[in-house]
Scaffold this active site. Structure first.
Site, short mmCIF file in Angstrom:
data_model
loop_
_atom_site.label_atom_id
_atom_site.label_comp_id
_atom_site.label_asym_id
_atom_site.label_seq_id
_atom_site.Cartn_x
_atom_site.Cartn_y
_atom_site.Cartn_z
N SER A 1 0.84 -1.20 0.00
CA SER A 1 0.00 0.00 0.00
C SER A 1 0.88 1.26 0.00
O SER A 1 1.66 1.45 -0.92
CB SER A 1 -0.95 -0.04 1.20
N LYS B 1 -20.15 17.56 3.18
CA LYS B 1 -19.21 17.78 4.28
C LYS B 1 -19.07 16.52 5.12
O LYS B 1 -18.01 16.21 5.64
CB LYS B 1 -19.69 18.95 5.15
#
Length: 339
Positions: free
Chosen positions: A167, A219
């Site tokens: 990763s 948001k």
């Protein structure tokens, strides 16, 4: 029994006094450090050639007789004098990066790279011994950007992976001009994952309301306590896909030989399979590579050491004790399971 009671009381009072003194010292150190500018750290430099030379000499002293040892030392001295007459050897700067989920080692890595870039030339080389299973995108993005500084300066960069570069760890590794891997190291995991629990139904069952107020439609897409919507899930997944696409493009930019869609599935491979996928260039351990380079180059290990305050040293020591205790019990648990 009366003696034991008195002794126990004395021991308890002594321990209490010692603990109280330690607490007072820690508080005084903390107060002195408050508001005062951090003293920073310093760069430690270790010449690895001397380290390898010392290992060899110790073994030779044990195995060779005096005459052979004397002849060998005489030949080494002659070779060293000859080397001084010739051009200076290239330099290899060795850095270590042991990454956690926040890529905390970046703070030291940035200083080490800044230092070596002051002296390194394209004739030299930087070797990074990298170990990381990945973590936060923005943290490993910054760590990768530090290694990119070496590539931009035109200095050859070799990344050695002895255990794992997955990763975010592979995001860093792919920047190397050359990636070396141990045969059983773990590499890949070119993907993005996010997960979080949601206890909304549990709160609702107990008549607990949780309000989420936002300014901006997206948001807050998913929440732990509020009720998640399908629209929020779709937006969150869209953000993950966008991040994954950036990750893929980043890796492909540094390793164009990869079939990026084949390896960017989130899978991991051991060293031998990773070589077949062209995720790495060669199967070698960092020890093997550096020992070989020590024969024709000057090796310098750089390590930025930050000065810690007294409370921080107490914290690190306590954390180390706790880690060792947990690892010991975990090891015993596994042994019991496998027996």
């Amino acid at each position: 029994m009366e003696f034991l009671a008195e002794y126990a009381g004395f021991l308890a009072r002594t321990v209490t006094i010692v603990v109280a003194i330690l607490i007072i010292v820690a508080v005084i150190a903390a107060l002195r450090g408050r508001g005062r500018r951090a003293s920073g750290g310093h760069l430690d430099v270790l010449k690895l050639n001397d380290f390898y030379k010392d290992l060899r000499h110790r073994l030779e002293q044990t195995l060779l007789d005096k005459d052979k040892l004397k002849a060998l030392r005489k030949a080494e001295t002659k070779a060293a004098k000859q080397a001084k007459k010739e051009d200076a050897k290239p330099r290899v700067f060795v850095l270590d990066f042991d990454g956690d989920i926040k890529a905390s080692a970046t703070e030291h890595l940035r200083h080490e790279i800044t230092a070596l870039l002051e002296l390194a030339t394209p004739r030299d080389e930087v070797v990074v011994r990298l170990e990381s299973g990945g973590g936060m995108v923005h943290s490993y993005g910054l760590a990768a950007s530090q290694l990119a500084r070496i590539r931009k300066a035109g200095i050859p960069l070799t990344v050695c992976v002895d255990k794992v570069a997955a990763s975010g760890g592979y995001m860093m590794a792919c920047i190397g001009n050359k990636i070396l891997s141990a045969p059983f190291a773990i590499l890949g995991s070119i993907g993005v994952v996010a997960q979080l629990p949601n206890v909304h139904r549990l709160l609702k069952k107990h008549d607990v309301d949780f309000e989420v107020l936002t300014a901006g439609e997206y948001k807050r897409t998913l929440t732990v306590f509020g009720e998640n919507t399908e629209k929020g899930r779709e937006k969150f997944q869209e953000d993950l896909e966008s991040t994954h696409e950036l990750f893929k493009n980043f890796v492909a930019g540094y390793r164009p030989q990869l079939s990026i869609d084949d390896v960017a599935t989130g899978e991991v491979w051991l060293g031998q399979a990773a070589l077949g996928k062209q995720l790495v260039d060669e199967l070698r351990t960092s020890d093997e590579y550096l020992a070989e380079r020590a024969g024709d180059a000057e090796l310098f290990q750089l390590r930025y050491v930050e000065k810690k305050s007294l409370p921080e040293r107490f914290g690190v020591a306590a954390s180390g004790v706790l880690d060792r205790t947990l690892l010991t019990w975990l090891s015993r648990f596994h042994q019991q399971r496998f027996w």
